[in-house]
Write a protein that holds these residues in place. Structure first.
Motif, mmCIF file in Angstrom:
data_model
loop_
_atom_site.group_PDB
_atom_site.id
_atom_site.type_symbol
_atom_site.label_atom_id
_atom_site.label_comp_id
_atom_site.label_asym_id
_atom_site.label_seq_id
_atom_site.Cartn_x
_atom_site.Cartn_y
_atom_site.Cartn_z
ATOM 1 N N ILE A 1 65.768 54.285 4.244
ATOM 2 C CA ILE A 1 65.065 52.861 4.601
ATOM 3 C C ILE A 1 65.715 51.663 3.833
ATOM 4 O O ILE A 1 66.426 50.634 4.268
ATOM 5 C CB ILE A 1 63.769 52.909 4.772
ATOM 6 N N GLY A 2 65.989 52.135 2.451
ATOM 7 C CA GLY A 2 66.384 51.216 1.507
ATOM 8 C C GLY A 2 67.853 50.797 1.926
ATOM 9 O O GLY A 2 68.234 49.750 1.800
ATOM 10 N N ILE A 3 68.728 51.823 1.799
ATOM 11 C CA ILE A 3 70.217 51.609 2.319
ATOM 12 C C ILE A 3 70.140 50.754 3.622
ATOM 13 O O ILE A 3 70.905 50.163 3.711
ATOM 14 C CB ILE A 3 70.667 53.139 2.489
ATOM 15 N N GLU A 4 69.435 51.269 4.803
ATOM 16 C CA GLU A 4 69.549 50.599 5.945
ATOM 17 C C GLU A 4 69.167 49.063 5.909
ATOM 18 O O GLU A 4 69.608 48.214 6.542
ATOM 19 C CB GLU A 4 68.504 51.312 7.054
ATOM 20 N N ILE A 5 68.008 48.732 4.949
ATOM 21 C CA ILE A 5 67.578 47.402 4.739
ATOM 22 C C ILE A 5 68.944 46.650 4.383
ATOM 23 O O ILE A 5 69.208 45.366 4.333
ATOM 24 C CB ILE A 5 66.549 47.487 3.906
ATOM 25 N N MET A 6 69.705 47.246 3.081
ATOM 26 C CA MET A 6 70.669 46.504 2.442
ATOM 27 C C MET A 6 71.789 46.515 3.609
ATOM 28 O O MET A 6 72.361 45.235 3.628
ATOM 29 C CB MET A 6 71.410 47.466 1.524
ATOM 30 N N ARG A 7 71.911 47.283 4.399
ATOM 31 C CA ARG A 7 73.062 47.120 5.558
ATOM 32 C C ARG A 7 72.762 46.052 6.566
ATOM 33 O O ARG A 7 73.755 45.235 6.942
ATOM 34 C CB ARG A 7 73.082 48.538 6.313
ATOM 35 N N SER A 8 71.646 46.145 6.969
ATOM 36 C CA SER A 8 71.073 45.193 7.937
ATOM 37 C C SER A 8 71.364 43.648 7.395
ATOM 38 O O SER A 8 71.743 42.810 8.088
ATOM 39 C CB SER A 8 69.760 45.242 8.603
ATOM 40 N N ILE A 9 70.930 43.427 6.233
ATOM 41 C CA ILE A 9 70.858 42.008 5.681
ATOM 42 C C ILE A 9 72.311 41.805 5.324
ATOM 43 O O ILE A 9 72.702 40.553 5.646
ATOM 44 C CB ILE A 9 70.005 42.226 4.256
ATOM 45 N N ALA A 10 73.067 42.721 4.738
ATOM 46 C CA ALA A 10 74.474 42.185 4.825
ATOM 47 C C ALA A 10 75.242 41.938 5.829
ATOM 48 O O ALA A 10 75.863 40.867 5.964
ATOM 49 C CB ALA A 10 75.212 43.259 4.269
ATOM 50 N N LEU A 11 74.776 42.304 7.153
ATOM 51 C CA LEU A 11 75.340 42.024 8.614
ATOM 52 C C LEU A 11 74.770 40.645 8.745
ATOM 53 O O LEU A 11 75.542 39.960 9.400
ATOM 54 C CB LEU A 11 74.939 43.111 9.400
ATOM 55 N N HIS A 12 73.564 40.517 8.451
ATOM 56 C CA HIS A 12 72.759 39.075 8.755
ATOM 57 C C HIS A 12 73.629 37.859 7.929
ATOM 58 O O HIS A 12 74.093 36.876 8.325
ATOM 59 C CB HIS A 12 71.443 39.158 8.311
ATOM 60 N N LEU A 13 74.107 38.619 6.636
ATOM 61 C CA LEU A 13 74.317 37.368 5.667
ATOM 62 C C LEU A 13 75.918 37.054 6.035
ATOM 63 O O LEU A 13 76.209 35.712 6.094
ATOM 64 C CB LEU A 13 74.469 37.763 4.290
ATOM 65 N N ASP A 14 76.507 38.227 6.770
ATOM 66 C CA ASP A 14 78.021 37.999 7.121
ATOM 67 C C ASP A 14 77.953 37.018 8.475
ATOM 68 O O ASP A 14 78.813 36.054 8.699
ATOM 69 C CB ASP A 14 78.646 39.061 7.290
ATOM 70 N N GLU A 15 76.941 37.346 9.247
ATOM 71 C CA GLU A 15 76.861 36.594 10.643
ATOM 72 C C GLU A 15 76.609 35.095 10.362
ATOM 73 O O GLU A 15 77.249 34.285 11.067
ATOM 74 C CB GLU A 15 75.873 37.314 11.556
ATOM 75 N N LYS A 16 75.722 34.761 9.353
ATOM 76 C CA LYS A 16 75.173 33.382 8.954
ATOM 77 C C LYS A 16 76.165 32.737 8.106
ATOM 78 O O LYS A 16 75.842 31.484 7.890
ATOM 79 C CB LYS A 16 73.730 33.588 8.784
#
Length: 299
Positions: free
Chosen positions: A151-166
């Motif tokens: 879950i921790g790894i997935e949170i980091m991955r999803s946030i990184a994608l969000h930051l990159d998109e925004k």
């Protein structure tokens, strides 16, 4: 587990040893090729099946029975099956457990262990400053609470994608809450099951508003009381005294709405203070939904 079927796993293994494994082959044909390869080259195979509960039970049993092909004294295929305890209890049956020779129970990662892993992953995969230590500690608390490092790894991955998109560069506490595994999707019904008094609603609303308006990962007990008092003043509720309120803070902690930790008070060399955070729920959404509830109750 990228390969969650017996056919996909066999084809992946055969591709590693350069044996033809086209999609047209059936499972028995693929297993026959694998057995022939191991016999011909006098090789042994050790297969790790992570999140094994995602594999069909009959397919796992077929894998576990594969060693019988070589006879009980000449086992060439061994398996290590990994799964969370609760998933395994739901998944396993008598036929499967009878084929398991040894079981190991591993302790979940502590917050400190999770932090080290997350920090390493952060250094390995992300730009400096994307995840501050404070943010990583926040994610580590989620890992410890959920007993699941993935879950921790997935949170980091999803946030990184969000930051990159925004076009953003730094994770915030609110982004962590939004990415949490158990974000409440329907506050109007779910929270009514947890909260039994207007004071517990006021407490949680005060906490949510604090995090909505402050880019902090924690709130102190004193700050909780201050924000609770503001909510009570807004809706003409007579506030509890601090000693009584502490019991309701404990209630929010027990039902998993807030998390408690201890830390050295800012600017001091000794002592410790209680700190609470909101890790699985969006402060903004929570504050907005609770404000609507209060508006309906105190029109």
């Amino acid at each position: 587990n990228e390969h969650n079927s017996k056919n996909a796993i066999l084809r992946e293994i055969l591709s590693k040893v350069k044996v033809s494994s086209g999609r047209g082959y059936s499972d028995p044909e693929l297993m026959k090729q694998l057995v022939s390869y191991l016999k011909y080259y006098n090789q042994y195979l050790f297969i790790i099946l992570d999140e094994v509960h995602k594999l069909d039970q009959d397919e796992l049993l077929s894998f576990l029975n594969a060693s019988i092909t070589f006879g009980s004294h000449n086992v060439r295929i061994s398996f290590l099956c990994s799964s969370r305890s609760e998933d395994w209890l739901r998944y396993s049956n008598e036929r499967i457990t009878s084929r398991i020779q040894k079981t190991f129970h591993l302790k979940p990662y502590t917050k400190e262990e999770a932090f080290k892993i997350l920090k390493f992953r952060n250094q390995l995969a992300f730009y400096p400053g994307t995840f501050s230590d404070e943010i990583l500690w926040m994610i580590a608390e989620i890992v410890e609470k959920e007993k699941n490092m993935r879950i921790g790894i997935e949170i980091m991955r999803s946030i990184a994608l969000h930051l990159d998109e925004k076009g953003l560069s730094e994770a915030t506490p609110e982004l962590i809450r939004l990415a949490g595994e158990n974000i409440i999707s329907n506050y109007d019904t779910d929270l009514l099951n947890y909260l039994k008094s207007e004071h517990e609603y006021a407490l949680l609303l005060g906490i949510a508003r604090f995090f909505k308006n402050n880019n902090r990962t924690y709130i102190t007990t004193e700050e909780i009381y201050e924000n609770y008092s503001l909510v009570c003043e807004e809706y003409d509720i007579i506030p509890y005294k601090f000693p009584t309120l502490k019991r309701h803070i404990k209630k929010l902690e027990e039902v998993g709405l807030i998390n408690k930790s201890f830390a050295l008070p800012d600017g001091k060399d000794r002592g410790r203070e209680s700190r609470y955070n909101l890790i699985n729920y969006s402060a903004e959404i929570l504050a907005d939904q609770l404000s609507k509830i209060f508006s309906n109750l105190y029109k």
